[in-house]
Structures are given as structure tokens and as C-alpha cells.
Design a protein around this motif. Structure first.
Motif, PDB file in Angstrom:
ATOM      1  N   ARG A   1     164.974  50.302  72.783  1.00 29.48           N
ATOM      2  CA  ARG A   1     163.738  49.781  72.186  1.00 29.48           C
ATOM      3  C   ARG A   1     163.582  50.266  70.751  1.00 29.48           C
ATOM      4  NH1 ARG A   1     157.782  51.485  74.424  1.00 29.48           N
ATOM      5  NH2 ARG A   1     156.550  50.532  72.747  1.00 29.48           N
ATOM      6  N   ILE A   2     163.942  51.524  70.487  1.00 27.77           N
ATOM      7  CA  ILE A   2     163.843  52.058  69.123  1.00 27.77           C
ATOM      8  C   ILE A   2     164.839  51.355  68.209  1.00 27.77           C
ATOM      9  CG2 ILE A   2     164.135  54.134  67.714  1.00 27.77           C
ATOM     10  CD1 ILE A   2     163.280  55.737  70.228  1.00 27.77           C
ATOM     11  N   GLU A   3     166.054  51.131  68.703  1.00 28.66           N
ATOM     12  CA  GLU A   3     167.048  50.415  67.887  1.00 28.66           C
ATOM     13  C   GLU A   3     166.534  49.028  67.523  1.00 28.66           C
ATOM     14  OE1 GLU A   3     171.731  50.066  68.353  1.00 28.66           O
ATOM     15  OE2 GLU A   3     170.696  48.644  69.667  1.00 28.66           O
ATOM     16  N   LYS A   4     165.921  48.351  68.480  1.00 29.30           N
ATOM     17  CA  LYS A   4     165.359  47.023  68.199  1.00 29.30           C
ATOM     18  C   LYS A   4     164.225  47.129  67.186  1.00 29.30           C
ATOM     19  CE  LYS A   4     163.376  42.947  70.471  1.00 29.30           C
ATOM     20  NZ  LYS A   4     162.913  42.370  71.759  1.00 29.30           N
ATOM     21  N   HIS A   5     163.405  48.169  67.295  1.00 31.18           N
ATOM     22  CA  HIS A   5     162.280  48.361  66.379  1.00 31.18           C
ATOM     23  C   HIS A   5     162.779  48.479  64.937  1.00 31.18           C
ATOM     24  CE1 HIS A   5     158.462  49.837  64.823  1.00 31.18           C
ATOM     25  NE2 HIS A   5     159.077  50.909  64.346  1.00 31.18           N
ATOM     26  N   TYR A   6     163.892  49.213  64.749  1.00 30.54           N
ATOM     27  CA  TYR A   6     164.398  49.424  63.397  1.00 30.54           C
ATOM     28  C   TYR A   6     165.457  48.402  62.983  1.00 30.54           C
ATOM     29  CZ  TYR A   6     161.930  53.844  62.986  1.00 30.54           C
ATOM     30  OH  TYR A   6     160.942  54.799  62.906  1.00 30.54           O
ATOM     31  N   GLY A   7     166.057  47.708  63.941  1.00 34.78           N
ATOM     32  CA  GLY A   7     167.033  46.681  63.617  1.00 34.78           C
ATOM     33  C   GLY A   7     168.404  47.198  63.268  1.00 34.78           C
ATOM     34  N   CYS A   8     168.712  48.446  63.620  1.00 34.57           N
ATOM     35  CA  CYS A   8     170.042  48.995  63.341  1.00 34.57           C
ATOM     36  C   CYS A   8     170.271  50.186  64.275  1.00 34.57           C
ATOM     37  CB  CYS A   8     170.170  49.428  61.882  1.00 34.57           C
ATOM     38  SG  CYS A   8     169.046  50.742  61.386  1.00 34.57           S
ATOM     39  N   PRO A   9     171.545  50.598  64.491  1.00 33.20           N
ATOM     40  CA  PRO A   9     171.832  51.750  65.359  1.00 33.20           C
ATOM     41  C   PRO A   9     171.090  53.001  64.895  1.00 33.20           C
ATOM     42  CG  PRO A   9     173.843  50.559  64.891  1.00 33.20           C
ATOM     43  CD  PRO A   9     172.787  49.962  63.991  1.00 33.20           C
ATOM     44  N   GLN A  10     170.617  53.776  65.873  1.00 33.00           N
ATOM     45  CA  GLN A  10     169.786  54.940  65.569  1.00 33.00           C
ATOM     46  C   GLN A  10     170.375  56.228  66.125  1.00 33.00           C
ATOM     47  OE1 GLN A  10     166.416  54.827  63.869  1.00 33.00           O
ATOM     48  NE2 GLN A  10     167.685  53.119  63.156  1.00 33.00           N
ATOM     49  N   ASP A  11     170.026  57.311  65.475  1.00 30.31           N
ATOM     50  CA  ASP A  11     170.341  58.682  65.877  1.00 30.31           C
ATOM     51  C   ASP A  11     168.989  59.329  66.197  1.00 30.31           C
ATOM     52  OD1 ASP A  11     170.997  61.352  66.044  1.00 30.31           O
ATOM     53  OD2 ASP A  11     172.070  61.419  64.140  1.00 30.31           O
ATOM     54  N   ILE A  12     168.735  59.587  67.463  1.00 31.12           N
ATOM     55  CA  ILE A  12     167.379  59.908  67.929  1.00 31.12           C
ATOM     56  C   ILE A  12     167.322  61.325  68.507  1.00 31.12           C
ATOM     57  CG2 ILE A  12     165.570  59.216  69.566  1.00 31.12           C
ATOM     58  CD1 ILE A  12     167.075  56.416  69.588  1.00 31.12           C
ATOM     59  N   GLU A  13     166.298  62.073  68.131  1.00 32.50           N
ATOM     60  CA  GLU A  13     166.036  63.371  68.754  1.00 32.50           C
ATOM     61  C   GLU A  13     164.833  63.229  69.677  1.00 32.50           C
ATOM     62  OE1 GLU A  13     165.793  66.605  65.961  1.00 32.50           O
ATOM     63  OE2 GLU A  13     167.359  65.749  64.694  1.00 32.50           O
ATOM     64  N   TRP A  14     164.910  63.838  70.838  1.00 35.76           N
ATOM     65  CA  TRP A  14     163.853  63.684  71.843  1.00 35.76           C
ATOM     66  C   TRP A  14     163.741  64.969  72.672  1.00 35.76           C
ATOM     67  CZ3 TRP A  14     166.014  64.708  76.461  1.00 35.76           C
ATOM     68  CH2 TRP A  14     167.399  64.499  76.575  1.00 35.76           C
ATOM     69  N   ALA A  15     162.702  65.027  73.486  1.00 34.15           N
ATOM     70  CA  ALA A  15     162.523  66.174  74.382  1.00 34.15           C
ATOM     71  C   ALA A  15     161.771  65.722  75.624  1.00 34.15           C
ATOM     72  CB  ALA A  15     161.749  67.282  73.673  1.00 34.15           C
TER      73      ALA A  15
END
Length: 359
Positions: A293-307
Motif C-alpha cells: 500500500r505504501i509503494e502504491k501511495h508513493y508510486g515507486c519501490p520503497q525502503d520502509i522502517e516499522w515497529a
């Protein structure tokens, strides 16, 4: 018009996003898209400019940076130290302090705290996380910061981190003018993470965009990002959200909060727990769906930090800490493979090329 010195993520208007820096802009964007971002605000670049412009000009520091030869390590370190010392020893103007502290008090109230909410104080420079350049890891982040004086002090420390020898040399090498770089600072509710990690919306070993790669370990995510622990590795199919392969590691240590002493400490993980997978199948699927969903939001591959927040359960526990464009494979022609690595080949690939190596 009166400058805006602090802005909550959800209140930032489109024309104000650039004043939040790369990280702050991303958090504001995700927060306004109703993605699960912990509450927080940014100390804007207006505050940074107001604080630093006179200092740098009066002391001739911009001029010194312009003529600096970064190959001369002695000169580089000396100038870097002088600038950071000047920043740390300067008092923030009263009107800027009042604005920042009003936002911190509001954030405390949101969580039922009276001026003692633990927060993460994170650097957010402009021009960071651009698709063709990455400043990741060059500026400082401080965890479990508590109280008004500590918040103000750590904001200055973030500003000062813009002028480490490494950061100055990076900008010189990439022909980025000093006057074009400003620093916002994110002040965000600290997450009491039981598990944390990073996720890429492609396979970092070959750029395959049909996969989602997840690294995770116990406690706060800094142990994963910094490489101090070898995390579990999972590769998920992006379409059907099935686990393609995994490598479970012996995660001997974890970083956890020490509320009594207002700091983060390193502990040893129980030996049995250390060798178990730190994420369940349901958690892997949920993280993969959010990442897509985040990749779709930004329109490109993402590097995501989460917890995963220890103080919440189920999907409510998932919190997003950062998302930025993937910068390695996104600038290449994607290599599409018709078969997947498996067994020892896959294990070796994961070990020699973990996500954290790209941090």
C-alpha cells in the motif's frame, strides 16, 4: 508572514511540506493518508534557518566550507568540529523555543502525559532520500528523549549533525551547495517496540519487484539498521502474500527502553527465543500488505522502517517510522528472474547482502 517553526504531521499543508525535510515530508504524507504513523511534529527548516543563518554568516563558516578541501582530513575535521561546537553552544531564540515547546506539550497531552512523553528526535534534512542520492544514516537520531530541556537540546544536536565530517564531504563530492541544505527535525512519540525492522518492496538481491523483503529482530529497529544484530530474513510474494523463503538467525541482543533512566539499553535475548522466528505468518502478511500500500501511495519501490508496539495488539501494534524511495535497483533496469534462489544459495545471498548493508 510569521514563520512557522513547528508543524504537526497532519496539519502540514502541501505548500509547507518542503519545510519538513525528507523524513518529515514522508511522515506527513503517510499520516494524512491514514497510514499508521505515531503522532508527532516537525521543527521546520524555518526554525533551522533562523537559528543558523546569522551564526554561519557572522563566523564566516559558509565561506570556510566553500573553500574547504575535503581531501585534507585534518582541515575537514577541524572545521566540522568548530561548526558543531558553535551550534551546540548557541541558545535557541525565545520565540522559536516557545513554538517548539507548545507543540511538545500538545503531543504530551495527546498521550495523557504531563510534559514527560518519551519521544524520538530525528534529523530530517532537505534533499535527503532523493532517488539519485541517499543521505541515510548521515544525520543523527536520538531515542527515548524525555522532557522539554532534553527535547530542545537534542534538536540542536540534530542540527549539528548536518555538519559532521562525513556529511560535509558527501555534499562536496555530490556538488550540493551548503546554502541549499536545511535541516528539519522530527519529534515523534517513541514506540515501545517488541519487534522492529525494515522492509523493501522488491528483492534487494536482484531487484525483482514481485517480491517483498523483510528483515526483523527483537526490540528497537536501530539494531537492524545499524547492523549490530543479524536479523531474520523473509521473502514474500507481493501478489499472493505467501512466504517464498526465510532465514531465521540467532538474534542474541536487543535494544529496549530503560524508562527509569530515560535511555535505551542493550540486553541479551533469551537463548531459546533468540533462535525462534520473531514474526508470525499473520504479521508477515500484514506487513507485506501495508508495504504494498505504501509503494502504491508513493508510486515507486520503497525502503520502509516499522515497529510492532509492545503496548498494542494485533494490527493495531504495527507502526510506520519511515519510508523512502529505494535507490539501488530503482535506478537500474530491473532484472527479472524466472526462478528463485533456494536452499543454501538463497541463504548465502541473504547473508552476504542483507538489507542493512544498504543503510
Amino acid at each position: 508572514m510569521k514563520p512557522t517553526y513547528s508543524l504537526f504531521f497532519k496539519d502540514a499543508k502541501p505548500e509547507q511540506l518542503e519545510s519538513l525535510g525528507g523524513k518529515g515530508k514522508s511522515l506527513a504524507s503517510m499520516s494524512q493518508a491514514d497510514l499508521p504513523v505515531p503522532q508527532g511534529f516537525c521543527v521546520t527548516t524555518d526554525a533551522f534557518v533562523a537559528f543558523i543563518q546569522d551564526l554561519m554568516t557572522a563566523k564566516g563558516l559558509f565561506a570556510s566550507l566553500a573553500k574547504l578541501d575535503t581531501k585534507n582530513m585534518g582541515s575537514l575535521d577541524k572545521l566540522s568540529g568548530e561548526i558543531r561546537s558553535q551550534i551546540l553552544n548557541k541558545t535557541i531564540a525565545a520565540d522559536i523555543q516557545e513554538d517548539i515547546l507548545a507543540s511538545y506539550r500538545s503531543l504530551c497531552e495527546m498521550y495523557g502525559k504531563e510534559g514527560d512523553l518519551p519521544v524520538a528526535v530525528r534529523s530530517s534534512a532537505t534533499a535527503e532520500d532523493l532517488p539519485d542520492a541517499s543521505f541515510a544514516g548521515q544525520q543523527d537520531t536520538y531515542l527515548w528523549v524525555v522532557g522539554e530541556d532534553e527535547v530542545l537540546s537534542h534538536i540542536k544536536m540534530c542540527w549539528a549533525s548536518l555538519y559532521t565530517s562525513r556529511a560535509i564531504a558527501y555534499r562536496k563530492d555530490h556538488n550540493i551547495p551548503e546554502e541549499d541544505i536545511h535541516m528539519s527535525v522530527v519529534v515523534q512519540k517513541m514506540v515501545n517496540a517488541r519487534v522492529a525492522g525494515v522492509t523493501m518492496t522488491l528483492n534487494p538481491t536482484n531487484g525483482d519487484r514481485t517480491k517483498i523483503a523483510i528483515e526483523a529482530s527483537y526490540g528497537l529497529g536501530e539494531s537492524v539498521v545499524s547492523g549490530t544484530v543479524t536479523p531474520d530474513n523473509y521473502l514474500m510474494d507481493k501478489v499472493i502474500f505467501e512466504l517464498v523463503e526465510s532465514s531465521i538467525q540467532d538474534k542474541k541482543i536487543a535494544l529496549i527502553p530503560d524508562p527509569a533512566n530515560k535511555r535505551v539499553i542493550e540486553i541479551e535475548v533469551d537463548p531459546v527465543k533468540a533462535t525462534e522466528a520473531c514474526l508470525t505468518r499473520d504479521e508477515l502478511i500484514f506487513i507485506s500488505k501495508i508495504a504494498k500500500r505504501i509503494e502504491k501511495h508513493y508510486g515507486c519501490p520503497q525502503d520502509i522502517e516499522w515497529a510492532l508496539d509492545a503496548d498494542a495488539e494485533g494490527e493495531e501494534a504495527f507502526t510506520l517510522l519511515q519510508s523512502r524511495p529505494e535507490t539501488v535497483w530503482s535506478n537500474k533496469k530491473t532484472e527479472t528472474k524466472k526462478h528463485y534462489m533456494s536452499g543454501m544459495q538463497g541463504l548465502v545471498g541473504s547473508l552476504i547482502n542483507p538489507l542493512s548493508a544498504k543503510k
